[in-house]
Structure formats: structure tokens, C-alpha cells
Scaffold this motif. Structure first.
Motif, PDB file in Angstrom:
ATOM      1  N   ILE A 211     -67.977  61.386  49.304  1.00 27.06           N
ATOM      2  CA  ILE A 211     -67.395  62.639  48.828  1.00 27.06           C
ATOM      3  C   ILE A 211     -67.097  62.490  47.345  1.00 27.06           C
ATOM      4  N   ASN A 212     -67.681  63.352  46.510  1.00 24.28           N
ATOM      5  CA  ASN A 212     -67.373  63.270  45.087  1.00 24.28           C
ATOM      6  C   ASN A 212     -66.061  63.999  44.789  1.00 24.28           C
ATOM      7  N   LYS A 213     -65.655  63.959  43.547  1.00 23.15           N
ATOM      8  CA  LYS A 213     -64.353  64.517  43.177  1.00 23.15           C
ATOM      9  C   LYS A 213     -64.274  66.016  43.459  1.00 23.15           C
ATOM     10  N   ALA A 214     -65.415  66.691  43.387  1.00 21.56           N
ATOM     11  CA  ALA A 214     -65.449  68.137  43.636  1.00 21.56           C
ATOM     12  C   ALA A 214     -65.407  68.467  45.122  1.00 21.56           C
ATOM     13  N   GLY A 215     -65.383  67.425  45.971  1.00 16.93           N
ATOM     14  CA  GLY A 215     -65.336  67.647  47.412  1.00 16.93           C
ATOM     15  C   GLY A 215     -66.693  67.824  48.044  1.00 16.93           C
ATOM     16  N   GLU A 216     -67.758  67.583  47.282  1.00 16.26           N
ATOM     17  CA  GLU A 216     -69.115  67.746  47.801  1.00 16.26           C
ATOM     18  C   GLU A 216     -69.563  66.474  48.514  1.00 16.26           C
ATOM     19  N   LEU A 217     -70.277  66.666  49.611  1.00 16.27           N
ATOM     20  CA  LEU A 217     -70.822  65.535  50.351  1.00 16.27           C
ATOM     21  C   LEU A 217     -72.150  65.135  49.714  1.00 16.27           C
ATOM     22  N   VAL A 218     -72.236  63.896  49.280  1.00 13.11           N
ATOM     23  CA  VAL A 218     -73.437  63.398  48.613  1.00 13.11           C
ATOM     24  C   VAL A 218     -73.980  62.220  49.407  1.00 13.11           C
ATOM     25  N   THR A 219     -75.252  62.284  49.752  1.00 21.62           N
ATOM     26  CA  THR A 219     -75.897  61.175  50.455  1.00 21.62           C
ATOM     27  C   THR A 219     -76.558  60.265  49.438  1.00 21.62           C
ATOM     28  N   VAL A 220     -76.312  58.966  49.594  1.00 19.40           N
ATOM     29  CA  VAL A 220     -76.855  58.004  48.637  1.00 19.40           C
ATOM     30  C   VAL A 220     -77.580  56.888  49.373  1.00 19.40           C
ATOM     31  N   ASP A 221     -78.578  56.364  48.697  1.00 19.29           N
ATOM     32  CA  ASP A 221     -79.283  55.169  49.162  1.00 19.29           C
ATOM     33  C   ASP A 221     -78.558  53.993  48.527  1.00 19.29           C
ATOM     34  N   ILE A 222     -77.934  53.162  49.348  1.00 19.95           N
ATOM     35  CA  ILE A 222     -77.004  52.160  48.828  1.00 19.95           C
ATOM     36  C   ILE A 222     -77.496  50.743  49.100  1.00 19.95           C
ATOM     37  N   THR A 223     -77.280  49.881  48.133  1.00 16.63           N
ATOM     38  CA  THR A 223     -77.568  48.448  48.272  1.00 16.63           C
ATOM     39  C   THR A 223     -76.302  47.687  47.920  1.00 16.63           C
ATOM     40  N   ILE A 224     -75.903  46.772  48.796  1.00 16.35           N
ATOM     41  CA  ILE A 224     -74.677  46.007  48.570  1.00 16.35           C
ATOM     42  C   ILE A 224     -74.998  44.519  48.625  1.00 16.35           C
ATOM     43  N   ASN A 225     -74.504  43.802  47.636  1.00 23.15           N
ATOM     44  CA  ASN A 225     -74.658  42.352  47.617  1.00 23.15           C
ATOM     45  C   ASN A 225     -73.308  41.707  47.341  1.00 23.15           C
ATOM     46  N   ALA A 226     -73.057  40.610  48.019  1.00 25.08           N
ATOM     47  CA  ALA A 226     -71.798  39.889  47.848  1.00 25.08           C
ATOM     48  C   ALA A 226     -72.053  38.588  47.104  1.00 25.08           C
ATOM     49  N   TYR A 227     -71.141  38.251  46.214  1.00 22.16           N
ATOM     50  CA  TYR A 227     -71.257  37.026  45.426  1.00 22.16           C
ATOM     51  C   TYR A 227     -69.931  36.280  45.465  1.00 22.16           C
ATOM     52  N   ARG A 228     -70.023  34.986  45.266  1.00 23.11           N
ATOM     53  CA  ARG A 228     -68.819  34.160  45.156  1.00 23.11           C
ATOM     54  C   ARG A 228     -68.838  33.470  43.799  1.00 23.11           C
ATOM     55  N   PHE A 229     -67.807  33.704  43.009  1.00 22.09           N
ATOM     56  CA  PHE A 229     -67.634  33.026  41.737  1.00 22.09           C
ATOM     57  C   PHE A 229     -66.429  32.113  41.888  1.00 22.09           C
TER      58      PHE A 229
END
Length: 325
Positions: free
Chosen positions: A212-230
Motif C-alpha cells: 500500500i503506497n502513501k496514497a492508499g493505492e494497492l501496488v503489486t511489485v515483483d520483489i527480490t529479497i536477500n539477507a546478508y550478515r556483516f
């Protein structure tokens, strides 16, 4: 007691310096001699004014700190000093006002420790963080850097545009509060966007999710998530592409595909039709040729039209092959 006190100071790894209230040197230990990078360190003697020893470049800063200490303030800070070797050295200094039995300030005690190596590491780390932030900011897709609790550390401008928030509005905010995901891990029957060490360890995913963006609109996104350890810190880098943009790109590709089809049709029909007429006329002329030279020219013309026809066929076939037809 005095000898015991002097023995402790002499063996201290920190530089120790005592000044009288007129800023003349009262006492110093060997460590401060080893640490000192001043060009005029040879002037460090009892009775000499400390301001005659420090570099001209640092004299104003030193005098300011000494005056603060003489006013009763305790000073604890890291300061840069230009060394006689031409390099900048960093020292952690502590200044304490010395008081007599009447609570009158009669001098200053100074503790000094060379922290140049530590400072170099800090500066290198800071520069590395700046480079990392610049990479994040200049990436053409939406990127969010999160901590182990999914709280926002940094957003780039593309992510700000996608979500409608500026970075300051979301820094420290749990990103899950505005992201919704319908994906569930069948093997564990647990939400994909959870907070657990096991999840974090295995976190490398591509998913379509809704936000949900700030305007309240539903936005579908193609998402990639990566986790790292520093070291011991856990960091998540989330990349998102607006599906609406992908759809526009797909529409553009479809338009190009349609254009290819039109070109192929034109080549297959509009261009080949007059070519077929030329071939037919050439064959009729060959059947009724009256001289050998005329026959030779007609054969050249026939070969040229057949070659051109083959080229057009290849172009048409390649066009349809490119379109997967």
C-alpha cells in the motif's frame, strides 16, 4: 606515597601530563613522550609552557580546550594532530581540572592515548558505508535496506517514488506494516514474511507481493529479497519492481511484435506480388526468345528475381521465428 603514585603514572600506557594553572609543565610520563608527534617535543620540560610545544596549526584548538579545563570543565574527545612525519594522528584526550583543598583550580591533568589505527578503521568503515549508500541510491530499481527486525535503514529515490514516502518518514519503521504477502511456505506452513533466525538464514526469494503506497493505492511489485550478515549484524536488502512498469514494458513488446507481423505480411504479400509478376513475365519472354544474347539477359533477370525471392522468404521466416510462430 608520592613514589608509589609516580610509579603508577610512569607505567601507565596512556600519556600523562600535569600542567599548572599558568599552563607550564609540572610532570609527564614516558608514554606521552613516545606518543607525541609534535615537532617541538624536545621542548617538553618542566616549567616550559605547553603552548610552545604544540604545533602552530593546533595551538588555537589546544588553548581553547585548556581554558575550558581551567574553567572547571572535564573534556573527553578525539582530536587530530599533524605529526612531524607529515601524517595526521588521532588522539583520545581527557582533561581534568586539578583542585586544591580549597576547591580552587590550580592546574590541569591530561590523559592522552593514540587512537590513529582505530580512527583509520572507523574512517574506512564510514567511507565503505558511503559507497554502499551511493550504490543503493543510484540503482535504477527500488531498493530498501532493512535491519534484522525488518525496520528500514535506507530507501533509495526509486523506492520513495514507488511507496510515496520519503526516507525520513520510513526510517525505523517495520516495512511489514505496509507490505502484504499471500505466499506461504508449504513445508513449514508459516508466513513468508516472518522474523526468525531460520527464515533469515534461508532468505533469498523472488515473489509477487502487494504493498500500500502513501496514497492508499494497492501496488503489486515483483520483489527480490536477500539477507546478508556483516560480522554479527543481520541486514536485508529488498529490491522491488513495479508490476505496472513491467506491464507497460510488455505492452511495448507486444506493439513491437505486431509491427514485426505487419512487416512480415508486407514482405510476404505486397513485396512478393510484383516480384512474382516479374518472374512470370521473364519466363514468358524466355519461352519466346529470338536470339541467344536476349536469352542470356533474360536468364540473368530470372536468376536475380529468384535470388531476391529467396531473400524475402528468409526474412519472413526469420521474423515469424523471432515471434515464436
Amino acid at each position: 606515597m608520592k613514589l608509589y603514585f609516580e610509579s603508577i603514572i610512569a607505567e601507565a600506557h596512556e600519556g600523562v601530563l600535569f600542567l599548572q594553572d599558568d599552563l607550564s609543565v609540572l610532570y609527564y610520563n614516558e608514554a606521552i613522550m613516545k606518543q607525541s608527534v609534535y615537532k617541538n617535543i624536545h621542548l617538553l620540560r618542566q616549567g616550559n609552557n605547553i603552548l610552545d610545544i604544540v604545533n602552530e596549526k593546533e595551538r588555537e584548538q589546544t588553548e581553547f580546550l585548556l581554558k575550558l579545563a581551567l574553567s572547571g570543565k572535564m573534556i573527553d574527545r578525539e582530536v587530530p594532530i599533524s605529526g612531524k612525519d607529515g601524517h595526521t594522528h588521532w588522539f583520545k584526550i581527557k582533561l581534568f581540572p586539578i583542585k586544591n583543598q580549597h576547591e580552587e583550580i590550580v592546574g590541569i591533568a591530561i590523559l592522552s592515548l593514540d587512537v590513529s589505527e582505530k580512527k583509520k578503521l572507523e574512517l574506512a568503515l564510514h567511507e565503505s558505508e558511503i559507497r554502499f549508500k551511493n550504490i543503493i541510491e543510484n540503482t535504477p530499481i527500488a531498493l530498501a535496506v532493512l535491519d534484522k527486525d525488518f525496520k528500514v535503514i535506507q530507501l533509495n529515490s526509486v523506492a520513495e517514488e514507488l511507496l510515496g514516502y520519503n526516507s525520513q518518514e520510513l526510517i525505523g519503521t517495520d516495512l511489514r506494516s505496509i507490505i502484504y504477502c499471500s505466499y506461504y511456505d508449504d513445508s513449514e506452513s508459516s508466513p513468508w514474511f516472518e522474523n526468525s533466525d531460520a527464515f533469515f538464514t534461508n532468505l533469498t526469494s523472488d515473489r509477487f507481493i502487494s504493498t500500500i503506497n502513501k496514497a492508499g493505492e494497492l501496488v503489486t511489485v515483483d520483489i527480490t529479497i536477500n539477507a546478508y550478515r556483516f560480522n554479527t549484524n543481520k541486514t536485508i536488502v529488498l529490491a522491488a519492481r513495479d508490476v505496472r512498469v513491467l506491464l507497460k514494458q510488455e505492452e511495448k513488446l507486444q506493439l513491437h511484435s505486431e509491427l514485426f507481423r505487419k512487416i512480415a505480411w508486407q514482405q510476404s504479400h505486397e513485396v512478393r506480388k510484383p516480384l512474382a509478376n516479374i518472374k512470370g513475365i521473364t519466363e514468358l519472354l524466355l519461352d519466346n526468345a529470338t536470339s541467344s544474347s536476349f536469352d542470356l539477359y533474360l536468364n540473368y533477370l530470372k536468376e536475380a528475381t529468384e535470388e531476391l525471392d529467396t531473400i524475402i522468404k528468409n526474412i519472413v521466416n526469420q521474423t515469424y521465428l523471432t515471434q515464436g510462430e
